[in-house]
Design an enzyme around this catalytic site. Structure first.
Site, PDB file in Angstrom:
ATOM      1  N   GLY A   1     -12.222 -19.264  24.447  1.00 50.99           N
ATOM      2  CA  GLY A   1     -12.966 -20.420  24.513  1.00 50.99           C
ATOM      3  C   GLY A   1     -13.903 -20.388  23.564  1.00 50.99           C
ATOM      4  O   GLY A   1     -13.977 -21.323  22.536  1.00 50.99           O
TER       5      GLY A   1
ATOM      6  N   ARG B   1     -14.989 -15.307  19.490  1.00 52.64           N
ATOM      7  CA  ARG B   1     -14.311 -14.413  20.087  1.00 52.64           C
ATOM      8  C   ARG B   1     -13.144 -14.274  19.223  1.00 52.64           C
ATOM      9  O   ARG B   1     -12.350 -13.033  19.209  1.00 52.64           O
ATOM     10  CB  ARG B   1     -14.214 -14.297  21.517  1.00 52.64           C
TER      11      ARG B   1
ATOM     12  N   ARG C   1     -13.860 -28.383  12.939  1.00 53.90           N
ATOM     13  CA  ARG C   1     -14.692 -28.294  14.190  1.00 53.90           C
ATOM     14  C   ARG C   1     -15.371 -26.929  14.414  1.00 53.90           C
ATOM     15  O   ARG C   1     -15.865 -26.690  15.437  1.00 53.90           O
ATOM     16  CB  ARG C   1     -14.232 -29.042  15.407  1.00 53.90           C
TER      17      ARG C   1
ATOM     18  N   ARG D   1      -4.789 -17.650  27.973  1.00 54.57           N
ATOM     19  CA  ARG D   1      -6.331 -17.580  27.984  1.00 54.57           C
ATOM     20  C   ARG D   1      -6.946 -16.504  28.081  1.00 54.57           C
ATOM     21  O   ARG D   1      -6.432 -15.742  29.008  1.00 54.57           O
ATOM     22  CB  ARG D   1      -6.905 -18.751  28.924  1.00 54.57           C
TER      23      ARG D   1
ATOM     24  N   SER E   1     -14.475 -15.817  29.818  1.00 52.62           N
ATOM     25  CA  SER E   1     -15.294 -15.377  30.755  1.00 52.62           C
ATOM     26  C   SER E   1     -15.231 -16.127  32.016  1.00 52.62           C
ATOM     27  O   SER E   1     -14.816 -17.146  32.190  1.00 52.62           O
ATOM     28  CB  SER E   1     -16.694 -15.277  30.308  1.00 52.62           C
TER      29      SER E   1
ATOM     30  N   SER F   1     -18.166 -12.069  33.747  1.00 52.09           N
ATOM     31  CA  SER F   1     -19.520 -12.086  32.895  1.00 52.09           C
ATOM     32  C   SER F   1     -20.854 -12.095  33.473  1.00 52.09           C
ATOM     33  O   SER F   1     -21.676 -12.042  33.152  1.00 52.09           O
ATOM     34  CB  SER F   1     -19.365 -13.383  31.741  1.00 52.09           C
ATOM     35  N   ASP F   2     -20.722 -12.800  34.868  1.00 46.80           N
ATOM     36  CA  ASP F   2     -21.891 -12.990  35.537  1.00 46.80           C
ATOM     37  C   ASP F   2     -21.252 -12.935  37.169  1.00 46.80           C
ATOM     38  O   ASP F   2     -20.319 -13.167  37.525  1.00 46.80           O
ATOM     39  CB  ASP F   2     -22.380 -14.355  35.427  1.00 46.80           C
TER      40      ASP F   2
ATOM     41  N   ARG G   1     -20.495 -11.257  25.550  1.00 47.88           N
ATOM     42  CA  ARG G   1     -19.350 -12.004  25.962  1.00 47.88           C
ATOM     43  C   ARG G   1     -18.318 -12.362  24.761  1.00 47.88           C
ATOM     44  O   ARG G   1     -17.100 -12.415  24.892  1.00 47.88           O
ATOM     45  CB  ARG G   1     -19.867 -13.338  26.836  1.00 47.88           C
TER      46      ARG G   1
END
Length: 239
Positions: free
Chosen positions: A26, A30, A49, A93, A96, A210-211, A224
């Site tokens: 995403g 990364r 973008r 994909r 996170s 990630s959480d 992340r």
């Protein structure tokens, strides 16, 4: 697939610039991290973008990595264009996710066998029932085998693709999904799986925890972006 070299509104690549296997983080940074640290002979094919895209080689195999943004609308756009304008056959994909299962901890790797969702994304297909988005078994089986070869522990099961990051019901929805055995929540896999199914290509979602919202644990934004390398290694090995 379009035969024209003219780019899409979101990708400035020409036909042939993008490999048949594409990793979809995403976060575009990364994507840049992967290109800088894992790929050889890298060519950047997209800056539109700020959603960076790169093609290079990993262990001698051509592979691309393309930022896909946040949420199912963004994933829907990028995955559709990659499939229908650039001939991509394998879309993976790497993102996170927030843990729902109590058995998951920070930095654990989850492979989404299926993707439950609260989204209305499937309504476009006018199906006479409820569609169950699932991964490509070919990619799923290969990813599990590669994880074992790399000695990386993974958990395989259902993820939840949500349209909502800041939910009005707080953590209650997570508790409801937990009762059904869902492992974690993210925001893109269901749309990716549906686009791939409709086009007859392969898709897989690999995420890193990630959480843990039900326990109040989280990683930093820097982690992340650069520290989730185990899922990157698994995904890269699928080229």
């Amino acid at each position: 697939m379009s035969k024209s070299p003219v780019p899409t509104p979101h990708l400035e690549a020409k036909v042939g610039d993008i490999a048949e296997t594409v990793l979809l983080p995403g976060d575009p940074l990364r994507a840049k991290f992967i290109a800088d640290n894992f790929l050889e002979d890298v060519v950047q094919y997209n800056t539109v973008r700020g959603m960076y895209g790169f093609t290079g080689y990993y262990n001698g195999k051509r592979i691309s990595v393309q930022g896909s943004g946040m949420g199912m609308p963004s994933m829907g756009i990028y995955s559709y264009e990659l499939i229908h304008f650039y001939g991509v056959k394998n879309l993976i994909r790497i993102g996170s996710a927030g843990a729902i299962s109590d058995d998951l901890n920070l930095h654990d790797v989850v492979i989404g066998m299926g993707a439950c969702t609260d989204s209305n994304y499937a309504a476009q297909y006018k199906l006479p029932g409820t569609y169950a988005p699932i991964a490509s078994f070919e990619l799923l089986e290969k990813a599990v085998d590669k994880a074992r070869e790399l000695d990386i522990d993974v958990t395989v099961g259902n993820v939840v693709s949500s349209d909502v990051f800041y939910g009005d019901d707080g953590l209650e929805s997570f508790k409801s999904w937990q009762k059904m055995g869902a492992l974690c929540v993210e925001m893109e896999a269901a749309a990716l799986y549906m686009n791939a199914a409709r086009a007859g290509v392969n898709a897989l979602c690999i995420v890193t925890i990630s959480d843990c919202p039900l326990r109040g644990l989280e990683t930093t934004s820097a982690e992340r972006q650069t520290a989730f390398t185990n899922m990157m290694k698994i995904a890269l090995s699928l080229a």
